[in-house]
Design a protein around this motif. Sequence first.
Motif, mmCIF file in Angstrom:
data_model
loop_
_atom_site.group_PDB
_atom_site.id
_atom_site.type_symbol
_atom_site.label_atom_id
_atom_site.label_comp_id
_atom_site.label_asym_id
_atom_site.label_seq_id
_atom_site.Cartn_x
_atom_site.Cartn_y
_atom_site.Cartn_z
ATOM 1 N N ASP A 224 56.623 41.896 -84.534
ATOM 2 C CA ASP A 224 56.106 41.147 -83.390
ATOM 3 C C ASP A 224 56.810 39.801 -83.238
ATOM 4 N N ARG A 225 57.753 39.515 -84.139
ATOM 5 C CA ARG A 225 58.427 38.217 -84.091
ATOM 6 C C ARG A 225 59.950 38.326 -83.970
ATOM 7 N N CYS A 226 60.539 39.357 -84.534
ATOM 8 C CA CYS A 226 61.999 39.435 -84.496
ATOM 9 C C CYS A 226 62.467 40.885 -84.566
ATOM 10 N N HIS A 227 63.573 41.167 -83.885
ATOM 11 C CA HIS A 227 64.196 42.488 -83.896
ATOM 12 C C HIS A 227 65.614 42.338 -83.357
ATOM 13 N N ARG A 228 66.386 43.424 -83.369
ATOM 14 C CA ARG A 228 67.813 43.372 -83.013
ATOM 15 C C ARG A 228 68.133 44.402 -81.935
ATOM 16 N N ARG A 229 69.276 44.205 -81.268
ATOM 17 C CA ARG A 229 69.717 45.149 -80.242
ATOM 18 C C ARG A 229 70.383 46.379 -80.840
ATOM 19 N N LYS A 230 70.764 46.310 -82.094
ATOM 20 C CA LYS A 230 71.360 47.455 -82.767
ATOM 21 C C LYS A 230 70.927 47.431 -84.231
ATOM 22 N N PRO A 231 71.010 48.577 -84.909
ATOM 23 C CA PRO A 231 70.498 48.642 -86.295
ATOM 24 C C PRO A 231 71.478 48.085 -87.321
ATOM 25 N N ASP A 232 72.040 46.901 -87.047
ATOM 26 C CA ASP A 232 73.043 46.338 -87.942
ATOM 27 C C ASP A 232 72.440 45.555 -89.095
ATOM 28 N N TRP A 233 71.127 45.311 -89.055
ATOM 29 C CA TRP A 233 70.492 44.610 -90.166
ATOM 30 C C TRP A 233 69.384 45.445 -90.777
ATOM 31 N N VAL A 234 69.660 46.740 -90.867
ATOM 32 C CA VAL A 234 68.862 47.632 -91.706
ATOM 33 C C VAL A 234 69.744 47.950 -92.902
#
Length: 572
Positions: free
Chosen positions: A257-267
Amino acid sequence: MLISYFFPLNLIRPLPQDVVHLIAASEVIDSLAAVVRELVENALDAQATRITISVWPELWRVQVADNGLGMDLDNLKQAAAAHSTSKINTITDLFQIKSLGFRGEALQSLAQLSDLEIISRPSVSSLSSYGWRVNYNHQGKAIKTETIAIASGTVVTVSNLFETWQTRRQSLPSSAQQLRSIQLVIQEIALCHPHVTWQLRQGHTPWFQISPGNNAQQILPQILKTIRVSDLFYLKIPIEELEINQKNLELILGLPDRCHRRKPDWVKVAINGRMVRSPELEQTLLTALARTCPRDRYPICFVHAHLSPEQIDWNRNPDKSEVYLQNLNELQAQISQGIDQALRLNFERISLPETRIHQLLKVSEDKGTYKINASIQPDTETSANLSKNELGMIEIKAIAQVLNTYIVAEHSTGLWLIEQHIAHERVLYEQICTQWRLVPLEPGIILQSLTTTQLEQLQRLGLEIDPFGEGVWVVRNAPELLAKRSDCLDALVELSLGGDLQAAQVATACRSAIKNGTPMTLIEMQTLLDQWIKTRNPRTCPHGRPIVLQLEESSLSRFFRRHWVIGKSHGI
């Protein structure tokens, strides 16, 4: 004409040593970033806590300086020889790898592909009061040695990289792209080793630095500037809580609910201090975090597994970026459980110290004439309705409804605003996922003008559909929640428009949830809060929208300047 090719057996012969060396070098060193990675891993193995990297991409030059254990002259002379390492000695050691490097190829390969110089001084002062500078030829043999004044530690300088291998230089990307690769390498290593101070320079100009922290939660905000420490959840599972033979498992999760990314580059996944590619574990993370972020957005998640060495086989790839893991299924289950715990609204906090300001606040409010609620006794019946989740950490009480849309709730840490529709949507979605059930429709529902694609979609979801005339079909069953609704026909048409089973479950939950604008009694609000707080992910709805706005007591106190008024009145 038939042409046949054959290779006489007597032509099989060993490769020349220079060819063997080039093959080995190409496996380990293929870019400036690879040079940085290998040298930094050596520095970390030497117990360095401060590492400085300087890069001159246009000169094909890299320098890495550290404050690690250092080397004496005898070790320096042997350091760049083929397959020389202090990390392993026997075959048994290969199955007990506890260091980042162990192949003994990095410095040898660098000597073959560049002009290599190492300056070092042992950290134990009794061994030597000065250091040594050693230059190596392309076979890794020391050709020049001299004493030098230097602090304990090591400085490795690689110059003229790939000078005799111009094809490699021409195939590499631009300097800007290589710098980006170096930056990513350091960021990933810094997450795995949060106790280290990192300084990077382009030539002699400061580039960026990463300050040390207790864990990766303090490091990640220095890398991703748009997030704060408070946006991240840190969880460490110690060995005694694990069924498999692990040391511990660390999880850093960006709260959806606070942060996410446009692509899965930080999984990302790390094993024993090194970032690795693990499709199985990465997919576990994405699956566990499904339906927590908005559409076309991806979570921020970093898992660092500290495993017993015998569970890992590093001999899968020369750069050690892939590994074979034992007990993979158990590790996946443990990661999923950790994410489940992280997604809950866990606000168990360590009690703040009773500082002088806090004491003054309490004393002043107890004695002040402005304490208008002093005569109001708590309603024991209302207090008994406080909601607690299964962990016994959350206490929340519905106190009002705003605009027939938002539930105002009191919590021990402050005030919460919960949007009633999406909170109910989260409740229904998790119930549906647990018990997705189709029930018969009596009578069936008539649908008209469906396309072939719509019919196939409904059948894919398990619905029974029979022809009922020209361009008319009858639906014999439907999801249980929808079957009870007056708008079941519209809901079935919506389901026919596409999406997988999960999308159908989301649509069903959304349509069935209480609508904004609907007045609710305190009992109804409290019941919804009781259900919502126990969900697996109470932070976001299945579409990724945040459910709750948290106004903590500390923020309220700061806004109303309670600390300023009381402090000023007491001359603080």
